[in-house]
Write an enzyme that holds these catalytic residues in place. Structure first.
Site, PDB file in Angstrom:
ATOM      1  CG  HIS A 145      -3.753  -0.973 -16.026  1.00 57.07           C
ATOM      2  ND1 HIS A 145      -4.187  -0.547 -17.260  1.00 57.07           N
ATOM      3  CD2 HIS A 145      -2.887  -0.036 -15.594  1.00 57.07           C
ATOM      4  CE1 HIS A 145      -3.613   0.600 -17.551  1.00 57.07           C
ATOM      5  NE2 HIS A 145      -2.820   0.933 -16.565  1.00 57.07           N
TER       6      HIS A 145
ATOM      7  CG  HIS B 107      -5.244   6.879 -20.601  1.00 53.71           C
ATOM      8  ND1 HIS B 107      -5.543   8.033 -19.956  1.00 53.71           N
ATOM      9  CD2 HIS B 107      -4.551   6.134 -19.702  1.00 53.71           C
ATOM     10  CE1 HIS B 107      -5.044   8.003 -18.724  1.00 53.71           C
ATOM     11  NE2 HIS B 107      -4.437   6.870 -18.551  1.00 53.71           N
TER      12      HIS B 107
END
Lengths: 233, 764
Positions: free
Chosen positions: B43, B89
């Site tokens: 990430h 998300h």
């Protein structure tokens, strides 16, 4: 003539109201921070839309305790003009400047769309440039706009012609199908007995330019400006 | 002593751990291990994607800030710039849809105002499993309801209009919903801020919400696939507070205007850790933090917890030395914490103190530049017919699907407009405040939204586009098609495409087929972005969208920005009045084998399309010609309407042009589709590079000239008028329906499917 736009932490239509007053009504206007308490420089104050203090407890429930609200009460008692839009209407109801309350919409959702309202009374400082029965297209954007009050209050509002706007269709017909949020008697806006305090759920400041889909809201601000101009003569 | 269990628990490999020891020259402390684990997570480090992302075009004459900062920035004239970015998300939204989606909006808004830009528009791209799926339908419906409620909760209270987006359905997303949030802000050219810890000795301030134990290891959670215990990861999802974010916005912009701020960065994924070391890395400096000074929401937090917390609505500010008091006063006015917690140093190290003890001391480069970069193995996906034949794309695909002889085209059209992928998304966007700030000149539901810039005559057009189905069948061609559609969408409202942001949603990069698709998508996107001269100025990669071994389709989502020179010249999809000419820019071919028609009418699954289908061929030169013609006619003020012809094909696009919208009654149309294709292909083919336009009869000559100059095919199809949509082919009327019937089907389809979930979501 001078307008003020009150800014609470969490107000978010403050710039929109400011823009309309300065650009489309062409009048001087200031932002008023919620801790300011001196309103003597103003002839009219606007309590704008938004989520004051996050509206986590109940819309408007905390804003009524802000220092500026005590001054707004005095200001209104002296005859100053107060226009509460959306969250502003919720705050005025919480503060007791207007009767009734605004609860969660009938379908429980936030609703943002253009709707129609009918002008029910053109003899107020906010509607004198309009004609009774005129249909205005103005957007709503709220989750808690469902107006409720007891029977006695409703009877009083009706008797004293203090219901200023009601939700209707484009022809002006007021029915349950044209009621976006379940408000009692399709109420979209009411004023106080003295007619110098108006609260409304629709956003007239979002309907002041054809580019944005409607300029029907402009006449509400123009009415107020005309009232103030007459008072200053 | 660090154990192999601890290494595995931090989602690091043994090799990665050995590299950490090498870089440190010693064994790391547990706090240091935690810091490495988040900074080296997929990430934060983009370790699997970096070598591929380099191939994307990122420069252009309008690019002011290329990728690498919190958001990219482009010049839009008159001294104004637009900062924008999209971010995923997905993982948190699956675990906890309401807060997962809400904090996604919060994070992307902070990325924008960190640049000094006031957010003026938001969008979102959402993908879920099918609403009618026998096994997961109920969950898919409640995920959609929860995600939409979360986005509305955050964006509406913050005061940013959510003006456009997309919602799509496919069973590949059943346990892997995609929630991509986009935001755009405006900033003056000379007032852009950067995330740099510049100026040795400058104070480092912590501002905004207090730090709690929420979201610890969120970045690591988002860097792994899920198993059946995914929902137990709920504590890694944070809770958003849009009210606090609104205060943070106003305070940050005010502090920036004061001139006391040297650099600023959002504490997003990996919170205090990533913000501090990234700021130092960009400035080539070092940074020292004393965690004892950090405002804390909970008692007795450890250094490890504070460095890894992902509490929301926090920022790190580097102030000019001696001016920290000014910054603190501004934050106090907005009733927010602002505390000096450290200093900028000259040693290029990240030093963390807690209770007078040095708990971490790491070279900044070890966390950033030295983070692992992988050239992961790739393997062409064997299944697809396209991949078997790639490189020999045929000029004229012959594999269109013929309709069953008995097909009732009226019924087919009604089914298509009711398909969740095509049906009106009003149920969704009605819950978003899309008008606050009074700039929205084109509302949700058009090809692209338009935001006017009050201080100028210009406006911005913005849209989000993705197409998992196309990219599943052929990732490279799919990516080209998606970029082309996004560019076409902003052209349809009268805007010139300027730049893009991308969100690349993929399954596990450790699977060679996934990595191959990723690489193909990058190449396809690069090629298309170069052709349209729309550089990539920001973006996000989301891997590991995989649950119980099943991954999402390769799903790149493109956020296109277009510039409208004169807001009075914007065009919308709806027909304006009776008696106008309806015409097509572009050419229809037989492109039905991978289409909404194949899915909805012929019942083909995406898996079957991968095996047997072929995505439409995109000729970039033809696409450019269509866009040039449309834009030329729009800018000359000749168009009454323009609408992209895409999902569901010509019949659906014509229907959408007829439907009523703000200030417009529904208007019928009568058209003739004359060519050599089957009737089903004429009606439902999804050939790209097509725009349906309408204009007054008198403008025909000028429009013909504009189209000819652009080298674009123009075909007059018919006229507007009446209250029916009538389409004929070779003299036979193949579609004739009252508009009211089509529009009702289109408008109510989604709402009808979701009725049951309304009460559940509202209870959130």
């Amino acid at each position: 003539m001078k307008f003020g736009v009150i800014v609470f932490p969490g107000s978010n239509c403050d710039h929109d109201a400011y823009h309309v007053i300065s650009k489309h009504v062409g009048q001087p206007v200031d932002f008023i921070w919620h801790r300011d308490t001196n309103l003597s420089a103003y002839d009219a104050v606007i309590i704008p839309g938004g989520f004051s203090y996050g509206d986590y407890l109940r819309a408007g429930a905390l804003a009524r305790f802000s220092p500026v609200m005590a001054s707004v009460k005095e200001f209104a008692a002296r005859g100053g003009f107060v226009l509460g839009i959306c969250n502003g209407f919720q705050i005025l109801a919480e503060a007791g400047l207007l009767p009734g309350a605004l609860i969660r919409n009938r379908d429980l959702h936030f609703i943002c769309e253009h709707i129609h309202v009918r002008v029910e009374n053109d003899d107020t400082p906010f509607t004198n440039e309009l004609k009774r029965g005129t249909v205005l297209r103005i957007p709503v954007a709220h989750a808690e706009g469902n107006y409720v009050c007891d029977d006695a209050t409703l009877a009083e509002l009706q008797r004293e012609e203090r219901i200023i706007f009601r939700y209707c269709d484009e022809t002006g017909a007021v029915t349950d199908a044209t009621n976006p949020n379940g408000s009692r008697d399709n109420i979209a806006g009411i004023c106080n007995r003295e007619r110098n305090v108006l609260g409304m759920m629709p956003h007239p400041e979002r309907a002041c330019e054809d580019l944005l889909g409607s300029s029907d809201g402009r006449d509400i601000f123009r009415s107020l400006a005309a009232t103030l101009a007459a008072a200053h003569v | 002593m660090i154990t192999s269990e601890q290494i595995a628990a931090h989602n690091l490999t043994e090799d990665e751990y050995r590299r950490i020891e090498e870089l440190m020259g010693r064994e790391p402390t547990l706090v240091e291990l935690g810091i490495f684990s988040v900074m080296w997570s997929e990430h934060c480090s983009y370790k699997s994607s970096r070598i591929h992302l380099k191939r994307l075009p990122t420069t252009g004459e309008r690019v002011v800030v290329p990728p690498g900062e919190n958001a990219g920035v482009v010049d839009i004239g008159d001294g104004w710039c637009a900062a924008f970015k999209i971010e995923s998300h997905n993982h948190p939204s699956f675990i906890e849809p309401f807060q997962g989606a809400a904090t996604g909006v919060g994070g992307i808004l902070r990325d924008i105002f960190t640049m000094g830009a006031r957010p003026v528009a938001a969008m979102n791209s959402l993908r879920f499993g099918s609403l009618d799926n026998a096994q997961h339908g109920r969950r898919n419906r409640s995920l959609l309801a929860g995600v939409v409620a979360g986005i509305a909760h955050y964006g509406n209270a913050f005061g940013v209009p959510t003006v456009a987006g997309e919602v799509a359905f496919d069973d590949a997303y059943a346990l892997n919903p995609l929630v991509n949030a986009y935001a755009l802000g405006l900033v003056r050219h000379d007032q852009i801020f950067f995330g740099k810890a510049a100026g040795i000795g400058n104070p480092v301030l912590y501002v905004g919400a207090k730090t709690g134990r929420d979201g610890i290891h969120g970045a690591t959670m988002a860097s792994a696939e899920f198993d059946e215990e995914a929902l137990e990861k709920r504590p890694t999802v944070q809770v958003g507070d849009p009210f606090l974010e609104k205060l943070l916005l106003e305070a940050c912009l005010e502090a920036m205007r004061s001139g006391a701020v040297a650099g600023i960065q959002d504490m997003g994924a990996a919170g205090l850790t990533s913000s501090s070391c990234e700021m130092a890395a960009r400035a080539g400096t070092g940074i020292e933090l004393d965690l004892s000074l950090v405002p804390q929401r909970e008692d007795a937090m450890t250094a490890y917890e504070m460095m890894l917390s992902e509490s929301q609505e926090r920022m790190l500010i580097v102030a000019h030395r001696g001016r920290e008091r000014e910054v603190m006063d501004i934050f106090r006015k907005w009733e927010l914490d602002a505390v000096v917690i450290g200093r900028v140093r000259d040693d290029q190290r990240m030093r963390v103190l807690h209770n007078n003890e040095l708990v971490a001391d790491i070279p900044v480069a070890a966390l950033t530049d030295e983070a692992p970069k992988y050239d992961r193995p790739m393997k062409k996906s064997g299944e697809s017919r396209e991949s078997r034949e790639s490189g020999e794309r045929k000029e004229n695909p012959v594999d269109s699907l013929d309709s069953p002889d008995s097909l009732d085209f009226n019924a087919a059209l009604l089914r298509l407009v009711s398909a969740p992928n095509i049906a009106s998304k009003e149920w969704v966007y009605r819950q978003y405040d899309h008008m606050v700030r009074t700039n929205t000149a084109v509302l949700p539901g058009a090809d692209a939204a338009v935001i006017r810039i009050k201080e100028t005559r210009r406006a911005l057009a913005l849209c989000l586009d993705g197409n998992g189905r196309y990219c599943a069948v052929n990732p490279r061609e799919g990516a080209r098609l998606v970029v082309a559609e996004a560019a076409r969408n902003v052209v349809c409202v009268g805007a010139r495409p300027l730049a893009i942001t991308n969100c690349l949603n993929f399954a596990s990069p450790e699977k060679p087929e996934v990595m191959w698709a990723f690489s193909e998508v990058i190449d396809g996107m690069s090629e298309a972005c170069k052709a349209f001269d729309t550089p990539v100025i920001s973006g996000n990669v989301s891997f590991y969208n995989e649950t119980e071994g099943r991954g999402v389709w390769p799903t790149p989502v493109i956020g296109m920005l277009g510039l409208v020179e004169d807001v009075r010249r914007i065009v919308q999809p709806g027909f304006k009045g009776a008696g106008d000419i309806i015409a097509l820019l572009g050419t229809t071919r037989a492109d039905t084998s991978v289409s909404e028609y194949a899915a909805t009418i012929l019942g083909r699954t995406t898996g079957e399309m991968i095996k047997e289908g072929r995505v439409p061929a995109l000729d970039l030169q033809a696409e450019l010609a269509v866009q040039k013609a449309c834009l030329g006619a729009a800018e000359a003020g000749l168009l009454r309407s323009a609408h992209d012809c895409s999902d569901g094909g010509m019949a659906v696009a014509l229907s959408e042009c007829c439907f009523s919208s703000l200030n417009r009654q529904a208007i019928g149309a009568e058209v003739e589709l004359a060519d050599m294709l089957s009737v089903a292909a004429r009606l439902f083919s999804e050939t790209p590079s097509r725009i349906i336009i309408s204009f007054e009869e008198a403008a025909l000559g000028q429009i013909e000239e504009i189209a000819a100059r652009a080298g674009c095919q123009l075909t007059v199809l018919g006229h507007t008028g009446g209250d029916r949509l009538r389409i004929s082919a070779d003299g036979d009327e193949v579609i004739s329906l009252p508009l009211a019937e089509i529009e009702t089907a289109w408008r109510t389809a989604l709402e009808n499917r979701l009725q049951a979930e309304v009460l559940v979501a509202a209870g959130e």
